[in-house]
Design a protein around this motif. Sequence first.
Motif, PDB file in Angstrom:
ATOM      1  N   MET A  18     -21.917 -14.189  78.462  1.00 44.82           N
ATOM      2  CA  MET A  18     -20.733 -13.334  78.411  1.00 44.82           C
ATOM      3  C   MET A  18     -20.351 -12.980  76.973  1.00 44.82           C
ATOM      4  O   MET A  18     -19.984 -11.840  76.691  1.00 44.82           O
ATOM      5  CB  MET A  18     -19.560 -14.016  79.123  1.00 44.82           C
ATOM      6  N   LEU A  19     -20.459 -13.938  76.063  1.00 39.03           N
ATOM      7  CA  LEU A  19     -20.137 -13.639  74.664  1.00 39.03           C
ATOM      8  C   LEU A  19     -21.096 -12.600  74.103  1.00 39.03           C
ATOM      9  O   LEU A  19     -20.693 -11.743  73.310  1.00 39.03           O
ATOM     10  CB  LEU A  19     -20.152 -14.914  73.825  1.00 39.03           C
ATOM     11  N   GLN A  20     -22.336 -12.653  74.531  1.00 36.33           N
ATOM     12  CA  GLN A  20     -23.296 -11.626  74.134  1.00 36.33           C
ATOM     13  C   GLN A  20     -22.852 -10.264  74.664  1.00 36.33           C
ATOM     14  O   GLN A  20     -22.903  -9.264  73.948  1.00 36.33           O
ATOM     15  CB  GLN A  20     -24.684 -11.983  74.656  1.00 36.33           C
ATOM     16  N   GLY A  21     -22.389 -10.233  75.887  1.00 34.51           N
ATOM     17  CA  GLY A  21     -21.882  -8.996  76.465  1.00 34.51           C
ATOM     18  C   GLY A  21     -20.679  -8.459  75.723  1.00 34.51           C
ATOM     19  O   GLY A  21     -20.559  -7.247  75.498  1.00 34.51           O
ATOM     20  N   TYR A  22     -19.779  -9.349  75.323  1.00 32.24           N
ATOM     21  CA  TYR A  22     -18.598  -8.928  74.552  1.00 32.24           C
ATOM     22  C   TYR A  22     -19.018  -8.285  73.236  1.00 32.24           C
ATOM     23  O   TYR A  22     -18.359  -7.371  72.747  1.00 32.24           O
ATOM     24  CB  TYR A  22     -17.680 -10.114  74.269  1.00 32.24           C
ATOM     25  N   GLU A  23     -20.108  -8.755  72.650  1.00 33.06           N
ATOM     26  CA  GLU A  23     -20.589  -8.190  71.395  1.00 33.06           C
ATOM     27  C   GLU A  23     -21.282  -6.840  71.619  1.00 33.06           C
ATOM     28  O   GLU A  23     -21.028  -5.877  70.907  1.00 33.06           O
ATOM     29  CB  GLU A  23     -21.578  -9.155  70.720  1.00 33.06           C
ATOM     30  N   ASP A  27     -16.527  -2.180  74.311  1.00 29.93           N
ATOM     31  CA  ASP A  27     -15.610  -1.237  74.959  1.00 29.93           C
ATOM     32  C   ASP A  27     -15.480  -1.459  76.472  1.00 29.93           C
ATOM     33  O   ASP A  27     -14.626  -0.861  77.115  1.00 29.93           O
ATOM     34  CB  ASP A  27     -16.028   0.204  74.671  1.00 29.93           C
ATOM     35  N   ALA A  28     -16.296  -2.336  77.039  1.00 32.99           N
ATOM     36  CA  ALA A  28     -16.226  -2.628  78.474  1.00 32.99           C
ATOM     37  C   ALA A  28     -15.235  -3.751  78.792  1.00 32.99           C
ATOM     38  O   ALA A  28     -15.002  -4.042  79.959  1.00 32.99           O
ATOM     39  CB  ALA A  28     -17.608  -3.004  78.993  1.00 32.99           C
ATOM     40  N   PHE A  29     -14.676  -4.360  77.771  1.00 30.42           N
ATOM     41  CA  PHE A  29     -13.800  -5.511  77.956  1.00 30.42           C
ATOM     42  C   PHE A  29     -12.436  -5.285  77.310  1.00 30.42           C
ATOM     43  O   PHE A  29     -12.308  -4.502  76.375  1.00 30.42           O
ATOM     44  CB  PHE A  29     -14.440  -6.771  77.339  1.00 30.42           C
ATOM     45  N   THR A  30     -11.449  -5.993  77.808  1.00 33.37           N
ATOM     46  CA  THR A  30     -10.104  -5.887  77.231  1.00 33.37           C
ATOM     47  C   THR A  30      -9.855  -6.942  76.162  1.00 33.37           C
ATOM     48  O   THR A  30      -8.826  -6.912  75.503  1.00 33.37           O
ATOM     49  CB  THR A  30      -9.031  -6.017  78.327  1.00 33.37           C
ATOM     50  N   SER A  31     -10.787  -7.872  75.996  1.00 35.95           N
ATOM     51  CA  SER A  31     -10.692  -8.905  74.959  1.00 35.95           C
ATOM     52  C   SER A  31     -11.868  -8.744  74.009  1.00 35.95           C
ATOM     53  O   SER A  31     -12.871  -8.123  74.345  1.00 35.95           O
ATOM     54  CB  SER A  31     -10.744 -10.297  75.594  1.00 35.95           C
ATOM     55  N   THR A  32     -11.741  -9.345  72.841  1.00 30.62           N
ATOM     56  CA  THR A  32     -12.831  -9.286  71.867  1.00 30.62           C
ATOM     57  C   THR A  32     -13.692 -10.537  71.963  1.00 30.62           C
ATOM     58  O   THR A  32     -13.271 -11.558  72.510  1.00 30.62           O
ATOM     59  CB  THR A  32     -12.272  -9.182  70.438  1.00 30.62           C
TER      60      THR A  32
END
Length: 64
Positions: A18-23, A27-32
């Motif tokens: 998931m952290l890889q996805g956040y990176e 723009d697909a997430f509401t958190s960084t």
Amino acid sequence: MHIRPLIHSDASDYRALMLQGYEIAADAFTSTAPERAAEPLSWWRSRIENPHNLSHVVGAFHEG
């Protein structure tokens, strides 16, 4: 390939993916990514283990 619900012991791998996805797709997430990286492993486990069955988290596993 094997697809199954994630369990308690999958939390660390789930967090890493998931952290890889956040990176990659910020723009697909509401958190960084840094905000989520600061969450303890217990927070990630709570995302997997839903005692009220309101959501399900599944994983696809290839060769283990």
